[in-house]
Design an enzyme around this catalytic site. Structure first.
Site, PDB file in Angstrom:
ATOM      1  N   GLY A  14      36.059  40.436  39.340  1.00 16.01           N
ATOM      2  CA  GLY A  14      36.155  39.669  38.100  1.00 16.01           C
ATOM      3  C   GLY A  14      36.335  38.179  38.356  1.00 16.01           C
ATOM      4  N   ALA A  15      36.398  37.426  37.250  1.00 12.14           N
ATOM      5  CA  ALA A  15      36.544  35.968  37.358  1.00 12.14           C
ATOM      6  C   ALA A  15      37.843  35.615  38.094  1.00 12.14           C
ATOM      7  CB  ALA A  15      36.522  35.348  35.963  1.00 12.14           C
ATOM      8  N   ARG A 101      54.536  41.575  30.660  1.00 14.98           N
ATOM      9  CA  ARG A 101      55.139  40.234  30.599  1.00 14.98           C
ATOM     10  C   ARG A 101      56.431  40.171  29.800  1.00 14.98           C
ATOM     11  NH1 ARG A 101      49.604  37.140  29.183  1.00 14.98           N
ATOM     12  NH2 ARG A 101      48.643  37.185  31.238  1.00 14.98           N
ATOM     13  N   CYS A 140      47.681  32.123  30.888  1.00 12.53           N
ATOM     14  CA  CYS A 140      47.187  30.886  31.509  1.00 12.53           C
ATOM     15  C   CYS A 140      47.539  29.634  30.696  1.00 12.53           C
ATOM     16  CB  CYS A 140      45.677  30.975  31.723  1.00 12.53           C
ATOM     17  SG  CYS A 140      44.777  31.553  30.290  1.00 12.53           S
ATOM     18  N   SER A 170      35.771  30.728  30.788  1.00 12.43           N
ATOM     19  CA  SER A 170      36.220  31.575  31.894  1.00 12.43           C
ATOM     20  C   SER A 170      37.573  32.218  31.617  1.00 12.43           C
ATOM     21  CB  SER A 170      36.284  30.771  33.197  1.00 12.43           C
ATOM     22  OG  SER A 170      37.044  29.607  33.000  1.00 12.43           O
ATOM     23  N   GLY A 171      38.308  31.690  30.644  1.00 13.56           N
ATOM     24  CA  GLY A 171      39.553  32.330  30.238  1.00 13.56           C
ATOM     25  C   GLY A 171      39.316  33.727  29.688  1.00 13.56           C
ATOM     26  N   LYS A 225      51.556  34.742  22.382  1.00 11.49           N
ATOM     27  CA  LYS A 225      51.932  34.820  23.805  1.00 11.49           C
ATOM     28  C   LYS A 225      52.545  33.498  24.268  1.00 11.49           C
ATOM     29  CE  LYS A 225      48.296  38.003  25.390  1.00 11.49           C
ATOM     30  NZ  LYS A 225      46.988  38.078  26.060  1.00 11.49           N
ATOM     31  N   HIS A 254      41.236  24.803  31.144  1.00 15.05           N
ATOM     32  CA  HIS A 254      41.749  24.639  29.782  1.00 15.05           C
ATOM     33  C   HIS A 254      42.336  23.226  29.619  1.00 15.05           C
ATOM     34  CE1 HIS A 254      41.161  28.805  29.148  1.00 15.05           C
ATOM     35  NE2 HIS A 254      42.400  29.243  29.135  1.00 15.05           N
TER      36      HIS A 254
HETATM   37  N1  LIG Z   1      40.224  34.647  33.056  1.00 13.98           N
HETATM   38  C1  LIG Z   1      41.394  34.024  33.060  1.00 13.98           C
HETATM   39  O1  LIG Z   1      41.479  32.792  33.049  1.00 13.98           O
HETATM   40  C2  LIG Z   1      42.670  34.819  33.080  1.00 13.98           C
HETATM   41  C3  LIG Z   1      43.851  34.121  33.186  1.00 13.98           C
HETATM   42  C4  LIG Z   1      45.051  34.819  33.241  1.00 13.98           C
HETATM   43  C5  LIG Z   1      45.022  36.191  33.189  1.00 13.98           C
HETATM   44  N2  LIG Z   1      43.855  36.861  33.079  1.00 13.98           N
HETATM   45  C6  LIG Z   1      43.902  38.326  33.043  1.00 13.98           C
HETATM   46  O2  LIG Z   1      43.340  38.834  34.245  1.00 13.98           O
HETATM   47  C7  LIG Z   1      42.676  40.066  33.974  1.00 13.98           C
HETATM   48  C8  LIG Z   1      41.226  39.983  34.430  1.00 13.98           C
HETATM   49  O3  LIG Z   1      40.603  38.907  33.777  1.00 13.98           O
HETATM   50  P1  LIG Z   1      39.190  38.344  34.232  1.00 13.98           P
HETATM   51  O4  LIG Z   1      39.008  37.125  33.407  1.00 13.98           O
HETATM   52  O5  LIG Z   1      39.065  38.252  35.714  1.00 13.98           O
HETATM   53  O6  LIG Z   1      38.228  39.526  33.684  1.00 13.98           O
HETATM   54  P2  LIG Z   1      36.778  39.979  34.221  1.00 13.98           P
HETATM   55  O7  LIG Z   1      36.026  38.830  34.777  1.00 13.98           O
HETATM   56  O8  LIG Z   1      36.193  40.727  33.079  1.00 13.98           O
HETATM   57  O9  LIG Z   1      37.120  40.992  35.422  1.00 13.98           O
HETATM   58  C9  LIG Z   1      37.689  42.258  35.179  1.00 13.98           C
HETATM   59  C10 LIG Z   1      37.901  42.969  36.496  1.00 13.98           C
HETATM   60  O10 LIG Z   1      38.559  44.204  36.247  1.00 13.98           O
HETATM   61  C11 LIG Z   1      37.829  45.254  36.894  1.00 13.98           C
HETATM   62  N3  LIG Z   1      37.985  46.511  36.192  1.00 13.98           N
HETATM   63  C12 LIG Z   1      37.667  46.789  34.909  1.00 13.98           C
HETATM   64  N4  LIG Z   1      37.928  48.090  34.637  1.00 13.98           N
HETATM   65  C13 LIG Z   1      38.407  48.640  35.783  1.00 13.98           C
HETATM   66  C14 LIG Z   1      38.847  49.932  36.160  1.00 13.98           C
HETATM   67  N5  LIG Z   1      38.856  50.950  35.294  1.00 13.98           N
HETATM   68  N6  LIG Z   1      39.262  50.130  37.427  1.00 13.98           N
HETATM   69  C15 LIG Z   1      39.263  49.124  38.319  1.00 13.98           C
HETATM   70  N7  LIG Z   1      38.852  47.874  38.031  1.00 13.98           N
HETATM   71  C16 LIG Z   1      38.426  47.633  36.779  1.00 13.98           C
HETATM   72  C17 LIG Z   1      36.401  44.769  36.856  1.00 13.98           C
HETATM   73  O11 LIG Z   1      35.633  45.505  37.785  1.00 13.98           O
HETATM   74  P3  LIG Z   1      34.044  45.705  37.576  1.00 13.98           P
HETATM   75  O12 LIG Z   1      33.404  44.412  37.945  1.00 13.98           O
HETATM   76  O13 LIG Z   1      33.733  46.806  38.520  1.00 13.98           O
HETATM   77  O14 LIG Z   1      33.864  46.071  36.131  1.00 13.98           O
HETATM   78  C18 LIG Z   1      36.606  43.306  37.234  1.00 13.98           C
HETATM   79  O15 LIG Z   1      36.806  43.207  38.627  1.00 13.98           O
HETATM   80  C19 LIG Z   1      42.866  40.329  32.477  1.00 13.98           C
HETATM   81  O16 LIG Z   1      44.021  41.116  32.303  1.00 13.98           O
HETATM   82  C20 LIG Z   1      43.099  38.957  31.931  1.00 13.98           C
HETATM   83  O17 LIG Z   1      43.841  38.971  30.716  1.00 13.98           O
HETATM   84  C21 LIG Z   1      42.665  36.205  33.038  1.00 13.98           C
END
Ligand SMILES: NC(=O)c1ccc[n+]([C@@H]2O[C@H](COP(=O)([O-])OP(=O)(O)OC[C@H]3O[C@@H](n4cnc5c(N)ncnc54)[C@H](OP(=O)(O)O)[C@@H]3O)[C@@H](O)[C@H]2O)c1
Length: 355
Positions: A14-15, A101, A140, A170-171, A225, A254
């Site tokens: 993921g991102a 959290r 974030c 990207s958030g 949040k 952001h």
């Molecule tokens: N983006 C941000 O700026 C940010 C900031 C703070 C917190 N977060 C949190 O971090 C988490 C991920 O965010 P993201 O932005 O990186 O999302 P993302 O780009 O959609 O990535 C999601 C990740 O989770 C994996 N995943 C989904 N279902 C799964 C499962 N059943 N088993 C194992 N892996 C699984 C995906 O794997 P696949 O590729 O195989 O589907 C991918 O690696 C979320 O909880 C989000 O709220 C994000």
């Protein structure tokens, strides 16, 4: 905690997960092994890490056996399913989702702000056997806000915060970025921007944050949040916050326009001094050249950029002059939410737990 831990990154494709691998490699985080885990559909995919490739493994019930530190960024459902069991069997889980959290037994940590919240886990880990636990990485938007405001809170006290955000695609993860890129290409080619992931057209537009609104308060989940997590991290349920969270067509980093009311008045120079020495903060505030923080300047960097530092002339106790002490200030802040807002903060928490 052991000196050379085994590490797993859950959600590695993921991102945030990709950024975690990058941050671990850049900071030469000590480890004896590292595993990249994701959903079954990504099994076998290769991810670059420190000059080599990691082969992605599907997350399963036994994936975290023998893992000392698991960095989770695969959403709340996955965290709730796998983190408690892993913590019970000795893994320290650092979780990026919102699943734990607000759990009073789970520390919610920004290392520049409240590293002391990790003390119970440190003592626990120092107790001998490999002993696990869960640490939550904050939202974030809250992390970026608190890295900028905590030095000012320490110097002047804070009563109230009004913050308006300009949040990047990207958030919302990899699909959010894809939507902005594909819609932008479509619009430039003269085609319509068709929303698939977000609820509004994104290219050349902005809209209220894509989380659900509470009909009773009018606040969306992101705004709630920011309020709840700020109060928990600062240990101050009395601090008053009014956030407005907006998604803007920026790919990464952001921005936040902050109005803050101090308990004790300060001059602009004193505010700058308090920020100048703060860990994780860089001031960009060149009024003559009109150069201030931008999301592009923050992208890929570790620091929260702070500028447009000025007294707020509209508030009681506010001032229109840099020279006069004021209780109310305005700031403009940018931070890379994939790094400091997620991956970097999680790795910094892990660093705090090393011997
Ligand atoms: N983006 C941000 O700026 C940010 C900031 C703070 C917190 N977060 C949190 O971090 C988490 C991920 O965010 P993201 O932005 O990186 O999302 P993302 O780009 O959609 O990535 C999601 C990740 O989770 C994996 N995943 C989904 N279902 C799964 C499962 N059943 N088993 C194992 N892996 C699984 C995906 O794997 P696949 O590729 O195989 O589907 C991918 O690696 C979320 O909880 C989000 O709220 C994000």
């Amino acid at each position: 905690m052991i000196a050379n831990p085994s590490i797993a990154v859950v959600g590695a494709t993921g991102a945030v997960g990709r950024e975690m691998l990058a941050v671990l490699a850049q900071r030469r985080f000590p480890h004896r092994s590292i595993r990249a885990l994701a959903s079954p559909k990504s099994a076998g995919q290769r991810l670059p890490f420190a000059g080599r490739d990691l082969v992605v493994e599907p997350l399963g019930d036994r994936s975290l056996e023998g893992i000392d530190i698991a960095l989770f960024s695969a959403g709340s459902t996955v965290s709730k399913q796998y983190a408690p069991g892993a913590a019970e069997t000795g893994t320290v889980v650092i979780d990026n989702s919102s699943a734990f959290r607000m759990n009073p037994r789970v520390p919610l940590v920004v290392p520049e702000v409240n590293p002391e919240a990790l003390e119970p886990l440190r003592r626990h880990a120092a107790g001998g056997d490999r002993k696990g636990g869960i640490v939550a990485n904050p939202n974030c938007t809250a992390i970026i806000l608190l890295v900028a405001l905590t030095p000012l809170r320490r110097a002047f006290g804070i009563e109230r915060i009004v913050v308006s955000t300009y949040q990047a695609a990207s958030g919302a993860g990899a699909r959010g970025m894809e939507e902005l890129e594909s819609q932008t290409r479509a619009v430039i080619a003269g085609e319509p921007a068709v929303p698939r992931f977000f609820h509004e057209p994104y290219a050349f537009n902005l809209f209220s944050h894509n989380t659900a609104i509470d009909p009773a308060t009018g606040l969306n989940v992101e705004e709630q949040k920011v309020i709840d997590e700020t109060r928990k991290i600062w240990g101050d349920p009395s601090v008053r916050l009014a956030p407005t969270c907006i998604r803007v067509p920026v790919l990464r980093a952001h921005s936040e326009s902050i109005n803050v009311i101090f308990r004790r008045p300060a001059t602009t120079r004193q505010v700058r001094e308090a920020l100048a020495d703060a860990r994780g903060v860089r001031i960009i505030d060149d009024r003559a050249a009109n150069r201030f923080p931008t999301p592009q300047k923050a992208s890929g960097g570790d620091e929260v950029l702070v500028g447009r530092i000025r007294p707020d002339p509209s508030c009681p106790g506010g001032s229109a002059s840099d020279e006069e002490p004021s209780n109310a200030f305005n700031l403009f802040v940018c931070g890379d939410q994939l790094r400091k807002g997620a991956a970097l903060n999680a790795v910094q928490i892990a660093e705090e737990l090393l011997p």
